[in-house]
Write an enzyme that holds these catalytic residues in place. Structure first.
Site, PDB file in Angstrom:
ATOM      1  N   LYS A  58       0.807  -1.220   0.000  1.00  0.00           N
ATOM      2  CA  LYS A  58       0.000   0.000   0.000  1.00  0.00           C
ATOM      3  C   LYS A  58       0.845   1.279   0.000  1.00  0.00           C
ATOM      4  CE  LYS A  58      -4.490  -1.180   0.372  1.00  0.00           C
ATOM      5  NZ  LYS A  58      -5.589  -0.583  -0.406  1.00  0.00           N
ATOM      6  N   SER A 309       1.095  -9.757  -0.374  1.00  0.00           N
ATOM      7  CA  SER A 309       0.830  -8.313  -0.353  1.00  0.00           C
ATOM      8  C   SER A 309       1.157  -7.632   0.958  1.00  0.00           C
ATOM      9  CB  SER A 309      -0.645  -8.054  -0.697  1.00  0.00           C
ATOM     10  OG  SER A 309      -1.488  -8.722   0.236  1.00  0.00           O
TER      11      SER A 309
END
Length: 325
Positions: A58, A309
């Site tokens: 992110k 992720s």
């Protein structure tokens, strides 16, 4: 119509983001797992985003957004809503530019991620019981303060930043056959799909969602955005009620397959990544491995990349994972 223009974003913007981010974030490793290759019966590669400064991909989108902001807009500060990882990314990017950041989080947000935001200097405000309620409060306060809202997944510059994961995979393993990508609001998959389907169209892109948060799967089946009435999953990074508007437009013709995984499958994947690869993965980061081991049938010579992720796993979830079999 040019690729991506239907959502106001082009593949070139992802490539520009990759160049802009290079001074801030070196490429993350793409390494083959011999143990998982044997277990899955195909060539398994891990794209390890869990070693980013905030332990999640992110930070890419947040940094790209702030890089492209004017100096005057930066001085007004930034505001966002997040279940955790995006908030850390915004806090990190704000600290890099020396500006104020406020993050609205659900009241039950992951405390590990909340403390990380605070250490990075962000003001953290609990608001509501879900991401959507936190987002509504963030937009209300933003309208009063004039700070720039940095959306967690439905922003062209954020999407372009997340898509740089795809740029790196294309450079690190040009012969990639398939990429499994976790999906919450869809920003990561949308950015990667925009780039890869334009530059390496033979690559298969598979989105992975929890069974209790399958908004993109339902949206693609319906041919329009679907907003879930209820989201239930321990994968807080994937707990969106549906895909963002831009992301849905980008993904409706670019996703080859969607897979839903269960909570127990994600727990087992967390355990395997820890025991076999000595890698920490939160449930969202482990979802692609869960899909590969339990839901997807790969060919023996297929080169499959799993996007790990994020690695911000709580002690409670880690203990549950280590007990899973």
């Amino acid at each position: 119509m040019e690729v991506g223009t239907e959502a106001g974003i082009r593949p070139e913007l992802v490539e520009e983001a990759a160049r802009s981010l290079n001074p801030y974030l070196p490429p993350t490793p793409l390494q083959q797992s011999r143990a998982l290759t044997v277990k899955a019966g195909c060539q398994v590669f891990l794209k390890i985003e869990s070693i980013q400064p905030t332990r999640s991909f992110k930070v890419r989108g947040a940094l790209n957004k702030l890089i492209l902001m004017s100096a005057a807009d930066r001085q007004a500060g930034v505001i966002t809503a997040s279940a955790g990882n995006h908030g850390q990314g915004v806090a990190y990017a704000a600290a890099a530019f020396g500006i104020a950041a406020t993050v609205f989080v659900p009241e039950n947000a992951n405390l590990l991620k909340v403390e990380s935001m605070k250490r990075l200097g962000a003001r953290v405000v609990p608001a509501g019981r879900s991401y959507q309620e936190a987002y509504q409060e963030a937009t209300r306060v933003q309208a009063v303060t004039g700070a720039t809202l940095v959306h967690a997944f439905d922003d062209p510059q954020v999407i372009a930043g997340q898509g740089t994961v795809g740029v790196e995979i294309g450079e690190q393993l040009p012969e990639t056959d398939t990429v499994l990508v976790p999906v919450g609001g869809g920003g990561l998959l949308a950015g990667m799909a925009l780039y890869l389907k334009a530059r390496r169209p033979a690559v298969r892109l598979i989105g992975v969602e929890p069974q209790g948060a399958d908004g993109l799967t339902r949206s693609l089946a319906a041919g329009q955005q679907v907003v879930l009435d209820r989201v239930q999953t321990m994968a807080d990074g994937l707990a969106a009620s549906g895909p963002g508007r831009l992301n849905f437009e980008l993904l409706k013709n670019r996703v080859d397959e969607m897979i839903r995984v269960g909570e127990d499958e994600m727990l087992r994947a967390i355990r395997l990544l820890f025991e076999w690869e000595h890698l920490l993965a939160e449930p969202s980061g482990a979802a692609p491995l869960a899909a590969l081991l339990h839901r997807y049938r790969a060919e023996p010579d297929e080169r499959v990349v799993l996007v790990l992720s994020g690695g911000n796993v709580t002690e409670e979830v880690m203990m549950r994972a280590l007990r899973s079999r």
